[in-house]
Design a protein around this motif. Sequence first.
Motif, PDB file in Angstrom:
ATOM      1  N   ARG A  60      -3.860   7.544  -1.964  1.00 29.30           N
ATOM      2  CA  ARG A  60      -3.513   6.226  -1.425  1.00 29.30           C
ATOM      3  C   ARG A  60      -3.869   5.172  -2.466  1.00 29.30           C
ATOM      4  NH1 ARG A  60      -3.451   3.715   3.863  1.00 29.30           N
ATOM      5  NH2 ARG A  60      -3.651   5.798   4.767  1.00 29.30           N
ATOM      6  N   SER A  61      -3.054   4.120  -2.547  1.00 29.06           N
ATOM      7  CA  SER A  61      -3.332   3.044  -3.493  1.00 29.06           C
ATOM      8  C   SER A  61      -2.753   1.739  -2.958  1.00 29.06           C
ATOM      9  CB  SER A  61      -2.722   3.362  -4.864  1.00 29.06           C
ATOM     10  OG  SER A  61      -3.072   2.372  -5.814  1.00 29.06           O
TER      11      SER A  61
ATOM     12  N   ALA B 240       0.871  -1.181   0.000  1.00 26.03           N
ATOM     13  CA  ALA B 240       0.000   0.000   0.000  1.00 26.03           C
ATOM     14  C   ALA B 240       0.904   1.226   0.000  1.00 26.03           C
ATOM     15  CB  ALA B 240      -0.903   0.006   1.227  1.00 26.03           C
ATOM     16  N   ILE B 241       0.545   2.217  -0.798  1.00 22.25           N
ATOM     17  CA  ILE B 241       1.330   3.452  -0.869  1.00 22.25           C
ATOM     18  C   ILE B 241       0.411   4.635  -0.599  1.00 22.25           C
ATOM     19  CG2 ILE B 241       2.649   4.997  -2.360  1.00 22.25           C
ATOM     20  CD1 ILE B 241       3.727   2.724  -3.855  1.00 22.25           C
TER      21      ILE B 241
ATOM     22  N   ASN C 140      -0.437   4.640  -9.970  1.00 23.08           N
ATOM     23  CA  ASN C 140      -1.669   5.242  -9.463  1.00 23.08           C
ATOM     24  C   ASN C 140      -1.424   6.510  -8.654  1.00 23.08           C
ATOM     25  OD1 ASN C 140      -3.279   3.280 -10.623  1.00 23.08           O
ATOM     26  ND2 ASN C 140      -3.406   2.027  -8.777  1.00 23.08           N
ATOM     27  N   VAL C 141      -0.291   6.579  -7.955  1.00 26.36           N
ATOM     28  CA  VAL C 141      -0.037   7.744  -7.097  1.00 26.36           C
ATOM     29  C   VAL C 141       0.923   8.741  -7.731  1.00 26.36           C
ATOM     30  CG1 VAL C 141      -0.460   6.371  -5.021  1.00 26.36           C
ATOM     31  CG2 VAL C 141       1.895   6.676  -5.832  1.00 26.36           C
ATOM     32  N   SER C 142       1.439   8.420  -8.913  1.00 22.08           N
ATOM     33  CA  SER C 142       2.476   9.268  -9.510  1.00 22.08           C
ATOM     34  C   SER C 142       1.979  10.677  -9.809  1.00 22.08           C
ATOM     35  CB  SER C 142       3.021   8.622 -10.787  1.00 22.08           C
ATOM     36  OG  SER C 142       2.013   8.500 -11.779  1.00 22.08           O
ATOM     37  N   ARG C 143       0.699  10.817 -10.132  1.00 26.75           N
ATOM     38  CA  ARG C 143       0.182  12.156 -10.435  1.00 26.75           C
ATOM     39  C   ARG C 143       0.292  13.070  -9.222  1.00 26.75           C
ATOM     40  NH1 ARG C 143      -3.643  16.078 -11.120  1.00 26.75           N
ATOM     41  NH2 ARG C 143      -4.104  16.623 -13.294  1.00 26.75           N
TER      42      ARG C 143
END
Length: 404
Positions: A224-225, A212-213, A243-246
């Motif tokens: 969160r992803s 989980a990040i 998923n969280v790079s943006r």
Amino acid sequence: MKRIAIIGAGASGLTAACYASGDGRHVLLFEKQKKIGRKLLVTGNGRCNISNRNIIAGHYHGHNSRFVDAVFSRFSLQDTITFFEELGVPFIEEDEGRLYPASLQASTITKVFQYELKKRNVDLQLHRRIERIEYEETGFTLYTAGAEEHRVDSVILAAGSCAFPPAGASNIGYDLARSLGHRVYEPWPVILPVTIPLKSLHQLQGIKWDAAIRVEVNGKEQERSVGELLFTAYGISGPVSLNVSRSVNAAVIAGKSPVVIIDLYPSMSGDDLARRLDRLWSDGGKKTGFSLLGIMKERMPEVLCGIAGVDPEKRVASLTPADKEKIAGTMKNLILEPGKPRGFQEAVAAAGGVDVDEIDPATMESKLVRNLYITGELLDVDGDSGGYNLQFAWSTGAIAGMAQ
């Protein structure tokens, strides 16, 4: 006979061509590459993540969130499913609502479109780059790189974003939109790996791990992803990272200092992990790094102990309560500082683009230039990873095509 020029044979351009053809219209489809749909062939790891079951505005970003709702009210996910089923391409659903062609091959999509273009008498102009568009009240004149001129009555600008140049992406669509008076928000790369400068982490290159990040800025969670994480030679990648790079890149570009926090054991509470570690540490003669091999892949114990500030060669019997807390804390909350965002060369999509306040979502027609339509990734709308960007491309292309 009405002449319609579509610039770009990607997802939105191909869909627009299908809907614009017929009723005596002459549709010219210009593509600067030698083949159609090159970017489609690399989506979803070559399987074409064609859409997602969970199409809602919350999965999209840009300066005008209402625009997305208006688009999908005009051409929905169900409309897309019906369109492809009529072309002979049923969908299958996988994790997180991701939809793929039942063949699980992106080439299925391009081959079906090739057939449809021929069937519908679309005039496909491959290896034709449109360099300039001139507009008059009576229509448009398009100029190719080879100095050809084409007079048309309407133009659908579907040239795509500048993300992922290896598949032929460029800035030409933005340049053409600007030349016709449209405002373009400066593009920046999204859905791409995250750079982590911490060199010790690079030793984990090639390891995949479910994690989980979450992304935080000044202690406030941004995103969160949960999913598969891939450690790389420069940081992290894999679906959960994309998923969280943006959020990561948006913060860095804005001059903020985000942190990426990785939970390597998201299915376990902190107390459960502590009890698991106590059992692993029952043999005091083991070295700390070796004692963790039962719950980690090789190389991970040494790297994580190092990040925690505990010598992996230290005997378990010598671990202090503080040492144990540091190790457990690193496993549940591995705090990393991201570096400079990676470029368009690796990006799946681009944020920014043509200001959608200048576009009518009911037709995709420009509010500034009559009979000019702008679709897909050129617009200031970018979706999350998981088929959302392709759905926006199908929908906007279909709407523009139907408006002809």
